[in-house]
Design a protein around this motif. Structure first.
Motif, mmCIF file in Angstrom:
data_model
loop_
_atom_site.group_PDB
_atom_site.id
_atom_site.type_symbol
_atom_site.label_atom_id
_atom_site.label_comp_id
_atom_site.label_asym_id
_atom_site.label_seq_id
_atom_site.Cartn_x
_atom_site.Cartn_y
_atom_site.Cartn_z
ATOM 1 N N VAL A 1 0.835 -1.201 0.000
ATOM 2 C CA VAL A 1 0.000 0.000 0.000
ATOM 3 C C VAL A 1 0.877 1.261 0.000
ATOM 4 C CG1 VAL A 1 -1.625 1.335 1.435
ATOM 5 C CG2 VAL A 1 -1.975 -1.133 1.104
ATOM 6 N N ALA A 2 1.970 1.226 0.758
ATOM 7 C CA ALA A 2 2.811 2.425 0.923
ATOM 8 C C ALA A 2 3.616 2.763 -0.325
ATOM 9 C CB ALA A 2 3.766 2.229 2.104
ATOM 10 N N THR A 3 3.925 1.772 -1.175
ATOM 11 C CA THR A 3 4.856 2.024 -2.280
ATOM 12 C C THR A 3 4.216 1.813 -3.655
ATOM 13 O OG1 THR A 3 5.677 -0.253 -2.307
ATOM 14 C CG2 THR A 3 6.822 1.284 -0.840
ATOM 15 N N GLY A 4 2.923 1.555 -3.679
ATOM 16 C CA GLY A 4 2.237 1.250 -4.950
ATOM 17 C C GLY A 4 2.340 2.343 -6.000
ATOM 18 N N HIS A 5 2.560 3.596 -5.569
ATOM 19 C CA HIS A 5 2.607 4.728 -6.508
ATOM 20 C C HIS A 5 3.960 4.848 -7.211
ATOM 21 C CE1 HIS A 5 4.502 6.044 -2.799
ATOM 22 N NE2 HIS A 5 5.196 6.888 -3.539
ATOM 23 N N ARG A 6 4.966 4.073 -6.787
ATOM 24 C CA ARG A 6 6.328 4.329 -7.274
ATOM 25 C C ARG A 6 6.545 3.898 -8.717
ATOM 26 N NH1 ARG A 6 10.168 2.851 -2.055
ATOM 27 N NH2 ARG A 6 9.272 4.476 -0.727
ATOM 28 N N LYS A 7 7.364 4.685 -9.416
ATOM 29 C CA LYS A 7 7.747 4.338 -10.789
ATOM 30 C C LYS A 7 9.131 3.712 -10.824
ATOM 31 C CE LYS A 7 4.747 7.520 -13.180
ATOM 32 N NZ LYS A 7 3.884 7.684 -11.995
ATOM 33 N N GLY A 8 9.909 3.904 -9.776
ATOM 34 C CA GLY A 8 11.261 3.349 -9.699
ATOM 35 C C GLY A 8 11.238 1.907 -9.230
ATOM 36 N N ASN A 9 12.296 1.549 -8.523
ATOM 37 C CA ASN A 9 12.473 0.153 -8.093
ATOM 38 C C ASN A 9 11.339 -0.378 -7.221
ATOM 39 O OD1 ASN A 9 15.577 -0.455 -8.552
ATOM 40 N ND2 ASN A 9 14.615 -2.147 -7.481
ATOM 41 N N LYS A 10 11.003 -1.623 -7.438
ATOM 42 C CA LYS A 10 10.149 -2.329 -6.482
ATOM 43 C C LYS A 10 10.926 -2.503 -5.185
ATOM 44 C CE LYS A 10 6.276 -3.676 -8.450
ATOM 45 N NZ LYS A 10 5.193 -2.747 -8.108
ATOM 46 N N GLY A 11 10.228 -2.416 -4.076
ATOM 47 C CA GLY A 11 10.832 -2.724 -2.787
ATOM 48 C C GLY A 11 10.120 -3.902 -2.170
ATOM 49 N N THR A 12 10.445 -4.191 -0.937
ATOM 50 C CA THR A 12 9.699 -5.185 -0.177
ATOM 51 C C THR A 12 9.899 -4.890 1.314
ATOM 52 O OG1 THR A 12 9.137 -7.537 0.000
ATOM 53 C CG2 THR A 12 11.466 -7.015 -0.158
ATOM 54 N N ILE A 13 9.480 -5.809 2.164
ATOM 55 C CA ILE A 13 9.453 -5.520 3.600
ATOM 56 C C ILE A 13 10.849 -5.380 4.207
ATOM 57 C CG2 ILE A 13 7.248 -6.682 3.827
ATOM 58 C CD1 ILE A 13 8.677 -9.041 5.127
ATOM 59 N N GLU A 14 10.899 -4.657 5.318
ATOM 60 C CA GLU A 14 12.162 -4.479 6.062
ATOM 61 C C GLU A 14 12.464 -5.683 6.949
ATOM 62 O OE1 GLU A 14 12.582 -0.681 8.036
ATOM 63 O OE2 GLU A 14 13.426 -1.627 9.810
#
Ligand code: MBD
Ligand code: FE
Length: 280
Positions: A92-105
């Motif tokens: 939910v927090a990173t869905g808007h990003r155009k750059g790299n996919k992330g994942t959980i800390e």
């Protein structure tokens, strides 16, 4: 007395709980009461609906109560939440990003790992077990600009699947380092391949896994935080192709964009993986 101590869920859980409380806990003071009320009510309604739907018994209710108490006693709230909840928050927090996919800390990040410059080895023991890994990469912005002076913080488990500062008898900063990109945004990191990771089986989370007949494994992974002024912090994990748990990670944190492509080299393996950050 033995010279080494076995890792225990209670010890690593206590460390993770203390770490979280000292670094992150800011309380709910800034959250409007309408928001707290809405979220708390809907979560409770979901619990009530499950109880009605499946006609949960008093025996099951008491088993839940006893188990929830043990999650706290074992210090496993960070582990429980990061394994079974964080992936949705991250999505939910990173869905808007155009750059790299992330994942959980996950529960085992520690800030301020020793600085290694743009090219260097992550702190490790003499004869650190595991295949040597040389990782080259570049940090850029979605605007296309190379990001000089970006920070790449790396942390990962050792070849036994253990994290420094959360398992006993490992040097404080083992396999934890901070790298800073050069003028072209490039970095080169030498480390070793981590092992697949089994979450502690002797604590509350392990009891749930055993009682439900699940497994406790995460695929081998490298954790990173990549940051640069004026850009959103990227938290990610990188995975190795062919790991038998890439498709059934207990923490649901694998994404196809996060798979590495290791190549054999004279000494171990090389990987290339770049990061693209979104402007903040
Ligand atoms: C880990 O190493 C981890 O990365 C996560 C997300 C949960 C438990 C252990
Ligand atoms: Fe991890």
């Amino acid at each position: 007395m033995t010279a080494t101590h076995s890792p225990t869920a209670a010890a690593s859980g206590a460390n993770a709980t203390e770490r979280f409380k000292s670094d992150k806990f800011a309380g709910v003071a800034g959250t409007p009461k309408e928001r707290v009320s809405l979220l708390a009510r809907e979560v409770l309604e979901a619990v009530h609906a499950t109880i009605r739907k499946h006609k949960v018994t008093y025996e099951e209710y008491n088993a839940l109560k006893s188990w929830l108490i043990s999650v706290g006693e074992d210090g496993e709230w960070p582990l429980f939440l990061d394994v079974w909840v964080e992936h949705v928050v991250e999505d939910v927090a990173t869905g808007h990003r155009k750059g790299n996919k992330g994942t959980i800390e996950g529960p085992y990040y520690v800030p301020d790992a020793p600085e290694q410059g743009a090219r260097g080895s992550v702190p490790s023991r003499e004869n650190e077990p595991g295949t040597p890994l040389t990782w080259t990469g570049q940090v850029t912005s979605t605007t296309g600009a190379a990001l000089a002076g970006a920070k790449v913080e790396l942390w990962h488990a050792d070849a036994d699947g253990l994290y420094s500062q959360f398992a006993p008898d490992i040097p404080e900063w083992n396999l934890r380092g901070t790298f800073t990109t050069d003028d072209e945004g490039r970095f080169e990191i030498r480390t070793v391949r981590p092992a697949p990771y089994q979450i502690p089986t002797d604590g509350a989370c392990g009891k749930l896994i055993a009682a439900a007949g699940w497994h406790a494994w995460r695929p081998a992974h490298l954790h990173v935080k990549v940051s640069a002024p004026g850009h959103e912090l990227l938290t990610a994990q990188l995975y190795f192709p062919g790991d038998e748990h890439n498709d059934d990670d207990i923490a649901s944190a694998v994404k196809p964009e996060l798979l590495l492509d290791p190549r054999p080299a004279d000494n171990g393996e090389t990987i290339e993986y770049d990061f693209v950050l979104d402007p903040a």
